[in-house]
Design an enzyme around this catalytic site. Sequence first.
Site, short mmCIF file in Angstrom:
data_model
loop_
_atom_site.label_atom_id
_atom_site.label_comp_id
_atom_site.label_asym_id
_atom_site.label_seq_id
_atom_site.Cartn_x
_atom_site.Cartn_y
_atom_site.Cartn_z
N PHE A 110 -3.16 15.39 -7.34
CA PHE A 110 -1.94 14.84 -6.73
C PHE A 110 -0.83 15.89 -6.65
CE2 PHE A 110 2.07 12.48 -7.01
CZ PHE A 110 1.89 11.50 -6.04
N ASN A 145 4.19 8.70 -13.99
CA ASN A 145 4.15 8.36 -12.56
C ASN A 145 2.69 8.00 -12.29
OD1 ASN A 145 4.32 8.19 -9.78
ND2 ASN A 145 4.23 10.41 -9.48
N PRO A 146 2.33 6.73 -12.52
CA PRO A 146 0.92 6.33 -12.41
C PRO A 146 0.56 6.01 -10.95
CG PRO A 146 2.24 4.45 -13.05
CD PRO A 146 3.21 5.61 -12.87
#
Length: 329
Positions: A136, A232-233
């Site tokens: 990510f 920040n899942p």
Amino acid sequence: MFRTLVRRCVQTQCKRLSKLSDLSHVERRSLSANASTTGGNSKPETVEDMLKLWFKRFSDAQVYEPLESIANILASTLNSNKIATVYQERDRKLSTVEMKNIIEMCKKRLQRMPIQYVIGQWDFRELTLKLRPPVFIPRPETEILVELALNDIKSRDVTCILEPCCGSGAISLALLNLLPGLKAVACDKSSKACELTEENASDLKLSGRLEVQQCAIGDIELKNKFDLIISNPPYVLSKDMMDLQAEILLFEDLEALDGGLDGLDVVRDILGVATTYLNRSGKLFLEVDPSHPELIANLLTGSPSLGLKFERSHKDFNGVARFVEIIKT
Ligand SMILES: C[S@@+](CC[C@H](N)C(=O)[O-])C[C@H]1O[C@@H](n2cnc3c(N)ncnc32)[C@H](O)[C@@H]1O
């Protein structure tokens, strides 16, 4: 027009070129016109030639943020993460090897690879992090999450934090970099993410204060309790996944984004971990979907056994509730 734009960016000390969306319609139109007239038939030789040529090619192919894309590729070729360098060296002749590298990178961008993966790095707060697919890419709004935690940490005695879902390590590393007395444990279920976090920690000389565990957050086993948990899942609702940009869908790990039916699958696991591993009066900071603060507040009110109290939500750059602050009672 190109010079005016870049000079303005340099004057405002942007590390990266400002977004084209910040420009007026007139500025955007004249920039495109300028690029299309000067990016024509003559053989490109200089930094500015390549900028104009590839701005036009990216624009014609409807690549998102065409100017930022080629400007960052050129800055990276000039061994800089500052767009100012592209302006300063605009008349420099590029070598054959440099030309070849630029074209290779541009081809990847034409295939919609995010610019952060194309150049292999990106800035997050005070750091430059290595990035590679499919881990990510840290987003600018997450810098606000770090700021919220930073303010909290400075207001009380926080020695050790936990970061579930660490990705490239951006959050933990940004905090460790600013707070020399702090230690962190970070976890991610993806081995590629854990490897990248460790690599970034080592490059930044922060490995000594960071422990990385590869596991799903619901399965984590820890020796200590923590003063603060930050994450920040994945929080995108499954039904919204197909609305994401092509760049994201093609190159980023979708498990980094998909939070399940209501977007809260991993958040629920993190709340469970906070119940077990947060010290009394410890804080949990989460980045979430704007639909989540109310849902999380209701969930915590309805589950007093969790021992967690919803304190408040905080807004992102667009004024949307994007972060929640929770306290262990
Ligand atoms: C949105 S990304 C955030 C990465 C990083 N914190 C950032 O802000 O750049 C979410 C991360 O959670 C990881 N992840 C997804 N499900 C997980 C789970 N159940 N347990 C631990 N990590 C998980 C993904 O691999 C991905 O790296």
